[in-house]
Design a protein around this motif. Structure first.
Motif, PDB file in Angstrom:
ATOM      1  N   LYS A 251      11.575  -2.133  -1.039  1.00 37.30           N
ATOM      2  CA  LYS A 251      10.488  -1.340  -0.443  1.00 37.30           C
ATOM      3  C   LYS A 251       9.818  -2.296   0.274  1.00 37.30           C
ATOM      4  CE  LYS A 251       6.870   1.956  -1.507  1.00 37.30           C
ATOM      5  NZ  LYS A 251       6.140   2.760  -2.523  1.00 37.30           N
ATOM      6  N   SER A 252       9.429  -2.036   1.547  1.00 37.14           N
ATOM      7  CA  SER A 252       8.362  -2.770   2.414  1.00 37.14           C
ATOM      8  C   SER A 252       7.132  -2.626   2.202  1.00 37.14           C
ATOM      9  CB  SER A 252       9.052  -2.895   3.705  1.00 37.14           C
ATOM     10  OG  SER A 252       8.173  -3.685   4.613  1.00 37.14           O
ATOM     11  N   VAL A 253       6.276  -3.484   1.573  1.00 39.43           N
ATOM     12  CA  VAL A 253       4.867  -3.133   1.592  1.00 39.43           C
ATOM     13  C   VAL A 253       3.882  -4.383   2.036  1.00 39.43           C
ATOM     14  CG1 VAL A 253       5.078  -1.640  -0.441  1.00 39.43           C
ATOM     15  CG2 VAL A 253       4.599  -4.104  -0.749  1.00 39.43           C
ATOM     16  N   SER A 254       2.662  -4.124   2.201  1.00 35.27           N
ATOM     17  CA  SER A 254       1.700  -4.953   2.796  1.00 35.27           C
ATOM     18  C   SER A 254       1.384  -6.078   1.410  1.00 35.27           C
ATOM     19  CB  SER A 254       0.736  -4.497   3.505  1.00 35.27           C
ATOM     20  OG  SER A 254      -0.494  -5.583   3.522  1.00 35.27           O
ATOM     21  N   ALA A 255       1.098  -7.359   1.774  1.00 35.09           N
ATOM     22  CA  ALA A 255       0.501  -7.981   0.591  1.00 35.09           C
ATOM     23  C   ALA A 255      -0.949  -7.699   0.193  1.00 35.09           C
ATOM     24  CB  ALA A 255       0.520  -9.604   1.062  1.00 35.09           C
ATOM     25  N   ALA A 256      -1.578  -6.990   1.362  1.00 31.96           N
ATOM     26  CA  ALA A 256      -2.910  -6.652   1.167  1.00 31.96           C
ATOM     27  C   ALA A 256      -2.927  -5.426  -0.033  1.00 31.96           C
ATOM     28  CB  ALA A 256      -3.650  -6.122   2.374  1.00 31.96           C
ATOM     29  N   SER A 257      -1.715  -4.820  -0.319  1.00 34.97           N
ATOM     30  CA  SER A 257      -1.978  -3.693  -1.133  1.00 34.97           C
ATOM     31  C   SER A 257      -1.783  -4.189  -2.512  1.00 34.97           C
ATOM     32  CB  SER A 257      -0.678  -2.879  -0.850  1.00 34.97           C
ATOM     33  OG  SER A 257       0.643  -3.468  -1.213  1.00 34.97           O
ATOM     34  N   VAL A 258      -1.592  -5.436  -2.750  1.00 38.58           N
ATOM     35  CA  VAL A 258      -1.358  -5.669  -4.305  1.00 38.58           C
ATOM     36  C   VAL A 258      -2.452  -6.874  -4.458  1.00 38.58           C
ATOM     37  CG1 VAL A 258       0.323  -7.059  -5.815  1.00 38.58           C
ATOM     38  CG2 VAL A 258       0.976  -5.433  -4.132  1.00 38.58           C
ATOM     39  N   ASN A 259      -3.153  -6.723  -5.692  1.00 41.32           N
ATOM     40  CA  ASN A 259      -4.165  -7.732  -6.123  1.00 41.32           C
ATOM     41  C   ASN A 259      -3.376  -8.450  -7.213  1.00 41.32           C
ATOM     42  OD1 ASN A 259      -6.203  -8.925  -6.942  1.00 41.32           O
ATOM     43  ND2 ASN A 259      -7.208  -7.656  -8.127  1.00 41.32           N
ATOM     44  N   ARG A 260      -3.226  -9.707  -6.901  1.00 36.08           N
ATOM     45  CA  ARG A 260      -2.500 -10.776  -7.615  1.00 36.08           C
ATOM     46  C   ARG A 260      -3.416 -11.534  -8.321  1.00 36.08           C
ATOM     47  NH1 ARG A 260       1.477 -13.115  -3.165  1.00 36.08           N
ATOM     48  NH2 ARG A 260       0.201 -12.082  -1.604  1.00 36.08           N
ATOM     49  N   GLY A 261      -4.781 -11.267  -8.224  1.00 36.22           N
ATOM     50  CA  GLY A 261      -5.941 -12.247  -9.085  1.00 36.22           C
ATOM     51  C   GLY A 261      -5.894 -13.615  -8.362  1.00 36.22           C
TER      52      GLY A 261
END
Length: 317
Positions: free
Chosen positions: A271-281
């Motif tokens: 599933k292709s998603v934007s890096a901006a959609s995930v909060n990695r801290g």
């Protein structure tokens, strides 16, 4: 003429183990090899697989243990520094520890005490995360403007080395991937992880807008061996910064697609998603792909294409 003494700092990590194995198994056996570890001495199977090595327990924050290397073996000719806190989130959570480990002040202080045959060569592993990530194919003379503590600590390390030591090769490495080393490491290996999650058949998210130039581990080892040979051949004026990445600019999605294709998985689970959609801290640079023409020209090493390196990695499983 005696053997060249090579000290691998952080020799029990992923790259360090691959490097030690390569150094120890060269046909003409030209090196005396020592390595440092921080907490646990590698188990006996490691020494059984690689052969006789000198192991030293060293605290890189204080430098404790470094003097025992030179007291036992004499002055090193080459020191390869693979040690680092390299997990960006860990650096973000403890910036003082990241700075203390990643900026090698005690190591430089120790290496600066040698004058019998001139200073040793320091080969220091840096990172592509010194770059800001706002364009493609960074060159070595582009501005370093890191967006997270890991990258910032590595910029500090580079500046410290260049200002305080005479002979160095700084290697800005991208993601290092490849086969398992001779003994297991705690670090999650990227291709093995992708293979594992894709093999489950479950949908998994990968970023389509974060780009790197992953490099096959044996190419990094070859760069280091080539620099050691260059030094041994009489070139004692090495002061160089090199981008050490693979030839391909790939997103996380593209990395997963290559593994999926080679293993025959159903690519619909990617599933292709934007890096901006995930909060990695922790902030992560978007595009830190690198121009690697300088290392190719200087050392004559052509890095392995990503698909070929993944194939070699999967075949070694």
């Amino acid at each position: 003429m005696g053997k060249t003494l090579v000290v691998v700092v952080g020799g029990s990590g992923y790259l360090g183990l691959h490097l030690l194995q390569s150094l120890a198994t060269l046909a003409d056996n030209p090196y005396d090899i020592a390595f440092t570890y921080h907490s646990h001495l590698p188990p006996p199977p490691f020494f059984d697989a690689i052969g006789p090595l000198h192991a030293f327990k060293v605290d890189l924050q204080s430098g404790e243990g470094l003097d025992s290397i030179s007291a036992t073996l004499g002055q090193p000719h080459v020191v390869v520094n693979c040690a680092a806190i390299s997990v960006p989130r860990a650096c973000e959570l403890n910036p003082s520890a990241a700075t203390a480990i990643n900026v090698p002040r005690p190591l430089i202080k120790w290496m600066s005490t040698f004058s019998d045959r001139g200073a040793p060569l320091l080969i220091h592993l840096s990172t592509d995360q010194v770059y800001e990530g706002v364009k493609s194919f960074y060159k070595e003379d582009d501005e370093t403007n890191a967006v997270n503590m890991y990258g910032k600590s590595k910029v500090m390390a580079e500046n410290y080395i260049c200002s305080n030591f005479s002979s160095y090769a700084i290697l800005r490495s991208s993601i290092i991937y490849g086969p398992h080393p001779v003994i297991p490491v705690e670090k999650t290996l990227p291709i093995q992880w992708i293979d594992g999650v894709l093999s489950s058949g479950k949908e998994i998210e990968f970023f389509h807008d974060e780009f790197r130039c992953p490099i096959y581990v044996k190419d990094v080892v070859n760069v280091i061996l080539s620099l050691i040979r260059k030094w041994n051949s009489g070139d004692k004026c090495i002061q160089v910064v090199l981008n050490v990445g693979g030839p391909d600019r790939v997103s996380r999605v593209q990395m997963a697609e290559v593994v999926s294709e080679l293993k025959g998985y159903d690519s619909s689970s990617i599933k292709s998603v934007s890096a901006a959609s995930v909060n990695r801290g922790v902030a992560s640079p978007a595009d830190i792909s690198m121009d690697v023409s300088k290392v190719v020209k200087l050392l004559g090493i052509n890095p392995t294409p990503f698909k070929d390196g993944v194939q070699l990695t999967l075949e070694s499983q």
